[in-house]
Design a protein around this motif. Sequence first.
Motif, mmCIF file in Angstrom:
data_model
loop_
_atom_site.group_PDB
_atom_site.id
_atom_site.type_symbol
_atom_site.label_atom_id
_atom_site.label_comp_id
_atom_site.label_asym_id
_atom_site.label_seq_id
_atom_site.Cartn_x
_atom_site.Cartn_y
_atom_site.Cartn_z
ATOM 1 N N CYS A 53 0.829 -1.205 0.000
ATOM 2 C CA CYS A 53 0.000 0.000 0.000
ATOM 3 C C CYS A 53 0.860 1.249 0.000
ATOM 4 O O CYS A 53 0.581 2.220 -0.701
ATOM 5 N N GLN A 54 1.914 1.239 0.804
ATOM 6 C CA GLN A 54 2.760 2.419 0.917
ATOM 7 C C GLN A 54 3.519 2.670 -0.384
ATOM 8 O O GLN A 54 3.670 3.808 -0.807
ATOM 9 N N GLN A 55 3.963 1.600 -1.016
ATOM 10 C CA GLN A 55 4.703 1.756 -2.255
ATOM 11 C C GLN A 55 3.825 2.337 -3.347
ATOM 12 O O GLN A 55 4.275 3.139 -4.148
ATOM 13 N N ASN A 56 2.548 1.916 -3.358
ATOM 14 C CA ASN A 56 1.661 2.340 -4.423
ATOM 15 C C ASN A 56 0.750 3.489 -4.021
ATOM 16 O O ASN A 56 -0.136 3.867 -4.762
ATOM 17 N N GLY A 57 0.945 3.990 -2.805
ATOM 18 C CA GLY A 57 0.160 5.129 -2.349
ATOM 19 C C GLY A 57 -1.330 4.867 -2.292
ATOM 20 O O GLY A 57 -2.136 5.749 -2.566
ATOM 21 N N LEU A 58 -1.712 3.654 -1.970
ATOM 22 C CA LEU A 58 -3.139 3.338 -1.875
ATOM 23 C C LEU A 58 -3.745 4.000 -0.639
ATOM 24 O O LEU A 58 -3.043 4.368 0.288
ATOM 25 N N PHE A 59 -5.062 4.131 -0.632
ATOM 26 C CA PHE A 59 -5.817 4.714 0.474
ATOM 27 C C PHE A 59 -5.373 6.146 0.767
ATOM 28 O O PHE A 59 -5.450 6.617 1.898
ATOM 29 N N GLY A 60 -4.885 6.830 -0.250
ATOM 30 C CA GLY A 60 -4.529 8.230 -0.090
ATOM 31 C C GLY A 60 -3.532 8.483 1.021
ATOM 32 O O GLY A 60 -3.526 9.531 1.644
ATOM 33 N N GLY A 61 -2.720 7.499 1.308
ATOM 34 C CA GLY A 61 -1.695 7.669 2.336
ATOM 35 C C GLY A 61 -2.247 7.710 3.745
ATOM 36 O O GLY A 61 -1.544 8.092 4.677
ATOM 37 N N SER A 62 -3.509 7.353 3.923
ATOM 38 C CA SER A 62 -4.078 7.384 5.266
ATOM 39 C C SER A 62 -3.592 6.181 6.064
ATOM 40 O O SER A 62 -3.898 5.038 5.746
ATOM 41 N N GLY A 63 -2.826 6.447 7.095
ATOM 42 C CA GLY A 63 -2.243 5.380 7.914
ATOM 43 C C GLY A 63 -3.291 4.463 8.493
ATOM 44 O O GLY A 63 -3.169 3.244 8.455
ATOM 45 N N GLN A 64 -4.383 5.067 9.005
ATOM 46 C CA GLN A 64 -5.404 4.258 9.662
ATOM 47 C C GLN A 64 -6.050 3.270 8.699
ATOM 48 O O GLN A 64 -6.244 2.106 9.021
ATOM 49 N N LEU A 65 -6.344 3.758 7.480
ATOM 50 C CA LEU A 65 -6.991 2.871 6.512
ATOM 51 C C LEU A 65 -6.051 1.752 6.098
ATOM 52 O O LEU A 65 -6.450 0.587 5.987
ATOM 53 N N VAL A 66 -4.787 2.099 5.898
ATOM 54 C CA VAL A 66 -3.802 1.081 5.536
ATOM 55 C C VAL A 66 -3.725 0.038 6.645
ATOM 56 O O VAL A 66 -3.687 -1.169 6.387
ATOM 57 N N TYR A 67 -3.726 0.530 7.858
ATOM 58 C CA TYR A 67 -3.634 -0.374 9.007
ATOM 59 C C TYR A 67 -4.808 -1.351 9.026
ATOM 60 O O TYR A 67 -4.643 -2.563 9.178
ATOM 61 N N ILE A 68 -6.020 -0.809 8.834
ATOM 62 C CA ILE A 68 -7.208 -1.666 8.851
ATOM 63 C C ILE A 68 -7.158 -2.669 7.703
ATOM 64 O O ILE A 68 -7.431 -3.862 7.871
ATOM 65 N N PHE A 69 -6.739 -2.180 6.529
ATOM 66 C CA PHE A 69 -6.640 -3.062 5.371
ATOM 67 C C PHE A 69 -5.644 -4.193 5.644
ATOM 68 O O PHE A 69 -5.926 -5.372 5.391
ATOM 69 N N ALA A 70 -4.500 -3.830 6.232
ATOM 70 C CA ALA A 70 -3.473 -4.837 6.505
ATOM 71 C C ALA A 70 -3.977 -5.849 7.533
ATOM 72 O O ALA A 70 -3.698 -7.042 7.437
ATOM 73 N N MET A 71 -4.749 -5.364 8.506
ATOM 74 C CA MET A 71 -5.309 -6.284 9.507
ATOM 75 C C MET A 71 -6.231 -7.296 8.835
ATOM 76 O O MET A 71 -6.230 -8.481 9.159
ATOM 77 N N LEU A 72 -7.004 -6.780 7.871
ATOM 78 C CA LEU A 72 -7.920 -7.656 7.136
ATOM 79 C C LEU A 72 -7.132 -8.718 6.369
ATOM 80 O O LEU A 72 -7.457 -9.912 6.416
#
Lengths: 324, 407
Positions: A53-72
């Motif tokens: 996600c961080q490499q591709n800038g997914l979720f507009g760089g929102s840490g919280q969303l990335v975190y939730i996505f990664a948890m999923l």
Amino acid sequence: MTFLIQQTLVCTIPLLIVAMAGMFAERSGIINIALDGIMIMGAFCGALATYFCQQNGLFGGSGQLVYIFAMLIAAISGAIFSLLLSFSAINLKADQTIGGTALNLLAPALALFIIKIFFMQDKLVMPKETKFVILNNDLPEFLKAFLSRAYISTFIVIALYIVLSILLYKTRFGLRLRACGEHPQAADSVGINVHRMRYIGTTISGALAGLGGYIYIATQAGGTASGSVAGMGFLALAIMIFGNWKPVGIAFGSLLFGLLRCIGYAYNSLDINGDGVFALKDLGLPNYFYNIIPYVAVLVVLMFTSKKSRAPKAEGIPYDKGAR
Amino acid sequence: MKKTNEKFDLLSNNAVKSVVSSLLCIVGGIFVGFIVLLLLAIFTPEIPISDAFKGLTIILGGPFASGKGGDVMFMIGEMLFEATPLLLTGLSVAIAFKTGLFNIGAPGQYLMGTMTSIVVALSVKSTGAGGILVWLLAFLAGTLSGVIWGAIPGIFKAIFGVNEVIVCIMTNWISANIVSWVFKQNGQFINSAGGKSAYTLKTFTNNVQTPKLGLDKLFTGSNIDIGIFIAVLVAVAMYILMNKTTFGYELKACGSNREGARYAGMSAKRNIILSMAIAGGLSAMGAALCYLNGNIEFAWDTYSRLPDVGFNGIPAALLANNNSLGVILSSVFLRYIDKGGFNLAGYTMYNEYVCDLIIAVIIYFAGFAKLIQMLLGGKKKDFKKIPDKPIIIPAEKENTAKEGDKQ
């Protein structure tokens, strides 16, 4: 004090969710000694998802969303990985301890193999810019302990804990699951599909353990997936036994363990009543002493309570329709 | 008369079947490992497909893969030296398994053995030929510390009824901290040369080292010593103890049916404690043989990690189907593959972890050992039951009671 509560929560949450994971498998009749391996798998896949996600800038760089996505992702990967255990234990009636041990060996081998091939090193460090912490300092002191600098995963896990406890004890599904762990022949005789229930129990267990693994590396291990979760899976297994295979006992056990462990990490800077006296530091005992305390405490408590301990009756025994 | 003959045939048949099924597991594991290599080669442009085949040859070649004579001998020597502690932790896990106990506490017992043997070897002053006496003392003290440490989970299980897995896990971490603490407090055991302080002194500094009997000349440069022979002797002794003595029979009876064994007049409590004590002693003996070599350093600040060789005892035991003689082969095999992995990292794009992967898959298949044996033919009834987690099945009470009477 605030600091202590915050840190205790951080130490407790992964143990709580992984111990619940173990409980779901064992109440359905499958010994899940692979918790450690599934955690490693979840941690690895979660870290990989974060990295992606961080490499591709997914979720507009929102840490919280990335975190939730990664948890999923971690939960899904844990669930898929646990199917290996279910398949060997349920379909092939293999020894569950051996199957679990194999998964414990497989997870770090697979994770490290892939990490080393694609990243040329022995660990995968998630980029540090990720801020997973909710910051809110305009709160009264008491609430601050729980809400400021808390991870969103903490609340997710607490919510999951409540939902899962209700699921296990207050629904028809929960009753059926428990029946399969106590007396599968009886359950079968009233039309419950034992194999299916055991698959569901182990898969829930895998998802929770994968989630717990990712939360552990994100909150405690500096965001590093390295083919090890420092034996947390085995600790969670111990806490599940300590908690007598019941949610309330597990919550108590992981809180006690989390608190004592947290004191072990932070005794040097611990100032409980805020008077500037570091009581524990002044005792001059080495950190090893504080590290030992949680383990000894668990042993002592078990010594006095174990007579009441009761494992699910049919755990570890492959279901055989023909057995009496 | 005819009946006894039949029984004998069956026994040998079962042994053969068990070996064949282990071999099938190994072949299956290596096959899966090869598939992984091949898949990676196909989907990763940097890795040529030929590397997958090369990788397989290197893994199968183990220590021989490097090709050069001197290197091969060195690697074989190292392989045997590293197999020594693994053989003993494997035995430790296997003996406990036979009694129906899961000894996941081998790492802790190993650490206690490490600490005690190093401390004794370095603190009892040896003069000249006295080195071998100090060695013996350190070896026995190390083993004894493991006996005591291993007995703790046994006592908890027998007297308080606490699950041995949880006590083993707790004692593992307790011992990791105790060991670090002891070395932290006693700086005289730590090698502080050159500003370093992460390792203990090698025991040869006090003239304590395992005799080599010229093995170091044969396997030039490696650490090999007679430890591997000691370990093999212990394995044979354990085989005799488990299969040819009343005590061994009692342990196994306790493993396959605790209530039945009790019904036949055996003390389950005593057997649980003794089995764990023996298991602990074996793990610690492995540590003593490793560190009393004389040339091995110990990273003493180990409070946050447990020794891998302790956990690897579990696959060694499982691959051998908990047979003491089988553990000799399985532990050497695990190290053989390990050396293959080491070479793999040197010669191809892959890395050594693929060997861990193969071992994991082998163990996964070993879980189906019973199923494989069934497919190999034979009646369902004849399969030896591997005692897993001690589960009491009251329905079997009568059967084991009869077995006990036969004795």
